[in-house]
Design a protein around this motif. Sequence first.
Motif, PDB file in Angstrom:
ATOM      1  N   PHE A   1       0.829  -1.204   0.000  1.00  0.00           N
ATOM      2  CA  PHE A   1       0.000   0.000   0.000  1.00  0.00           C
ATOM      3  C   PHE A   1       0.872   1.267   0.000  1.00  0.00           C
ATOM      4  O   PHE A   1       0.512   2.265  -0.603  1.00  0.00           O
ATOM      5  CB  PHE A   1      -0.978  -0.010   1.183  1.00  0.00           C
ATOM      6  N   HIS A   2       2.022   1.201   0.673  1.00  0.00           N
ATOM      7  CA  HIS A   2       2.924   2.352   0.639  1.00  0.00           C
ATOM      8  C   HIS A   2       3.418   2.622  -0.795  1.00  0.00           C
ATOM      9  O   HIS A   2       3.574   3.770  -1.201  1.00  0.00           O
ATOM     10  CB  HIS A   2       4.115   2.122   1.578  1.00  0.00           C
ATOM     11  N   HIS A   3       3.652   1.548  -1.548  1.00  0.00           N
ATOM     12  CA  HIS A   3       4.080   1.717  -2.938  1.00  0.00           C
ATOM     13  C   HIS A   3       2.976   2.379  -3.767  1.00  0.00           C
ATOM     14  O   HIS A   3       3.247   3.268  -4.587  1.00  0.00           O
ATOM     15  CB  HIS A   3       4.451   0.343  -3.527  1.00  0.00           C
ATOM     16  N   LEU A   4       1.745   1.964  -3.501  1.00  0.00           N
ATOM     17  CA  LEU A   4       0.593   2.543  -4.184  1.00  0.00           C
ATOM     18  C   LEU A   4       0.522   4.059  -3.926  1.00  0.00           C
ATOM     19  O   LEU A   4       0.201   4.846  -4.823  1.00  0.00           O
ATOM     20  CB  LEU A   4      -0.677   1.864  -3.650  1.00  0.00           C
ATOM     21  N   VAL A   5       0.833   4.464  -2.699  1.00  0.00           N
ATOM     22  CA  VAL A   5       0.822   5.889  -2.358  1.00  0.00           C
ATOM     23  C   VAL A   5       1.892   6.631  -3.163  1.00  0.00           C
ATOM     24  O   VAL A   5       1.634   7.714  -3.705  1.00  0.00           O
ATOM     25  CB  VAL A   5       1.043   6.098  -0.839  1.00  0.00           C
ATOM     26  N   VAL A   6       3.076   6.033  -3.280  1.00  0.00           N
ATOM     27  CA  VAL A   6       4.144   6.658  -4.078  1.00  0.00           C
ATOM     28  C   VAL A   6       3.669   6.838  -5.519  1.00  0.00           C
ATOM     29  O   VAL A   6       3.819   7.909  -6.113  1.00  0.00           O
ATOM     30  CB  VAL A   6       5.441   5.809  -4.037  1.00  0.00           C
ATOM     31  N   GLN A   7       3.045   5.798  -6.061  1.00  0.00           N
ATOM     32  CA  GLN A   7       2.577   5.875  -7.454  1.00  0.00           C
ATOM     33  C   GLN A   7       1.499   6.934  -7.636  1.00  0.00           C
ATOM     34  O   GLN A   7       1.464   7.626  -8.647  1.00  0.00           O
ATOM     35  CB  GLN A   7       2.054   4.509  -7.898  1.00  0.00           C
ATOM     36  N   ASN A   8       0.621   7.066  -6.633  1.00  0.00           N
ATOM     37  CA  ASN A   8      -0.448   8.075  -6.727  1.00  0.00           C
ATOM     38  C   ASN A   8       0.071   9.485  -6.497  1.00  0.00           C
ATOM     39  O   ASN A   8      -0.300  10.413  -7.183  1.00  0.00           O
ATOM     40  CB  ASN A   8      -1.553   7.805  -5.686  1.00  0.00           C
ATOM     41  N   TYR A   9       0.937   9.634  -5.474  1.00  0.00           N
ATOM     42  CA  TYR A   9       1.355  10.980  -5.047  1.00  0.00           C
ATOM     43  C   TYR A   9       2.441  11.538  -5.970  1.00  0.00           C
ATOM     44  O   TYR A   9       2.407  12.700  -6.333  1.00  0.00           O
ATOM     45  CB  TYR A   9       1.842  10.937  -3.607  1.00  0.00           C
ATOM     46  N   PHE A  10       3.420  10.674  -6.297  1.00  0.00           N
ATOM     47  CA  PHE A  10       4.515  11.129  -7.146  1.00  0.00           C
ATOM     48  C   PHE A  10       4.241  10.739  -8.592  1.00  0.00           C
ATOM     49  O   PHE A  10       3.596  11.467  -9.318  1.00  0.00           O
ATOM     50  CB  PHE A  10       5.853  10.540  -6.659  1.00  0.00           C
ATOM     51  N   ASN A  11       4.598   9.526  -8.954  1.00  0.00           N
ATOM     52  CA  ASN A  11       4.619   9.139 -10.355  1.00  0.00           C
ATOM     53  C   ASN A  11       4.594   7.621 -10.418  1.00  0.00           C
ATOM     54  O   ASN A  11       5.195   6.962  -9.574  1.00  0.00           O
ATOM     55  CB  ASN A  11       5.946   9.660 -10.926  1.00  0.00           C
ATOM     56  N   THR A  12       3.910   7.071 -11.388  1.00  0.00           N
ATOM     57  CA  THR A  12       3.798   5.610 -11.495  1.00  0.00           C
ATOM     58  C   THR A  12       5.174   4.955 -11.569  1.00  0.00           C
ATOM     59  O   THR A  12       5.365   3.819 -11.118  1.00  0.00           O
ATOM     60  CB  THR A  12       2.999   5.211 -12.763  1.00  0.00           C
ATOM     61  N   ASP A  13       6.161   5.661 -12.166  1.00  0.00           N
ATOM     62  CA  ASP A  13       7.474   5.054 -12.372  1.00  0.00           C
ATOM     63  C   ASP A  13       8.478   5.409 -11.278  1.00  0.00           C
ATOM     64  O   ASP A  13       9.659   5.075 -11.393  1.00  0.00           O
ATOM     65  CB  ASP A  13       8.048   5.513 -13.717  1.00  0.00           C
TER      66      ASP A  13
END
Lengths: 275, 275
Positions: free
Chosen positions: A14-26
């Motif tokens: 879920f933390h990775h999902l937050v990175v993808q949503n907040y910053f960038n998918t890559d």
Amino acid sequence: MKKPIAIQGIKGSFHHLVVQNYFNTDSEVLECMSFDDVVNSLLEKQTDEVVMALENSIAGSIIPNYALIDSHNLSIVGEHYLEIEHCLMALENQTILDIKEVHSHPMALLQCKLFFKAYPHIKLVEAKDTADVAKQISEQNIKGVAAIASKNASELYNLNLLAESIQTIKHNETRFVIVKRNNDEKNIEAINKVSLKFELDHKRGSLATVLNVLSDCKLNLTKIQSLPKIETPWKYAFFVDVTFDAYKDFEKAKSIMSLMAENFKILGEYKNARR
Amino acid sequence: MKKPIAIQGIKGSFHHLVVQNYFNTDSEVLECMSFDDVVNSLLEKQTDEVVMALENSIAGSIIPNYALIDSHNLSIVGEHYLEIEHCLMALENQTILDIKEVHSHPMALLQCKLFFKAYPHIKLVEAKDTADVAKQISEQNIKGVAAIASKNASELYNLNLLAESIQTIKHNETRFVIVKRNNDEKNIEAINKVSLKFELDHKRGSLATVLNVLSDCKLNLTKIQSLPKIETPWKYAFFVDVTFDAYKDFEKAKSIMSLMAENFKILGEYKNARR
């Protein structure tokens, strides 16, 4: 070169999902096995930004993470809200009747306990990370074991979904924060939310007086939590979030508060993620 | 005949210890495997009094238990504070090197995680109750498995202590409450603490106004916690504990508060367990 963003858990968490949503998918992530490791990566400058869960609509505040941010004098620079949806996943061609053990993080096991009442043959086993179990099942071709993790993880590690949204309480929102060593590069124009910590004596009306100041300065309270200071009886620490329209209103409150309350401290200044 | 007192867990659990401290060493208990079962025993009149953990110095409030008390309109009639000391225990003649698995409640496993870093050969497995594992090891003569539970449990089930106080954070105090269906038999003379719940709109200064009333009525705040109402954006519920010297001061505050705040509710009136 941009450093990776540290997360608790691995890709698909879920933390990775937050990175993808907040910053960038890559966005590149640094996978950490504990919140202590996340914070250490920041202190040792392996990372410049990390993501940490801070509160949950079911369990309330994650006090140990508040303590990590506070004790290391880190700064919250952003926030993100995520609905937590737990899914059950295993290798292709496995049905729930083939599953003998489910491995996951203790919190995920707790949140999905009711679902497994219907499957008394399944043993629940604690694991370090939700997504890590999914990864291992996939890489080591482990039969008879299922993971509880995000849908994201099932896609990333090519697992078959046995059930979706298996958490007992369906609405399970978690607030994550983006944390840096300091908030030197803040953009005052964009800031409309602040997280504060201060201490007060157990004296009648002391909190009311402080809240009057916040109100007089046109700040809106969105969160308040008291925590007794264990080592000092009758002394309380308060964690408070406020929102506002004008940064100068907050500056006024800040100057009064720093005189009124003991150990007044700003844990973060950032943009409110609610509309 | 006096009915048993319902506890989460079995004899030898921390909840059992609270019953022994608060009531009587010989008090009969009804062992329940979940907080839902504890509350059901009360609703179905199998019990007239139950014990529930409500907050912890490390993890903060146990929000789901607040929700159980609130949603079933139960009454807190007393409180008790207990230091949680986790011990590792197994059959006689077993050393820690013989231990291959440790079974315990996910919260206990979490709180003792650091201790097991030195023993990577040990697998941590989730179980329903701390004391129940101790009981099973003893009754079924299970070798190679250790329990994390109270010292009490090791004595009750004749197990050998392998290590004491293995939790990471040494000062780990939990506040338990005694809960009844209602508080009809209250003794006003003895009451000097009250737990309240109320709701407010996200309007500037609304909480400050309420706290001013509490302060004007000579009530001291010992706990405050906001919780966003998930189904109603911008509406907040507040859980507040206050202490006072004179019950009439509380009655005055109560009459003002019930006009000022929405859904004002008394969750319990009882005697403060702090000196």
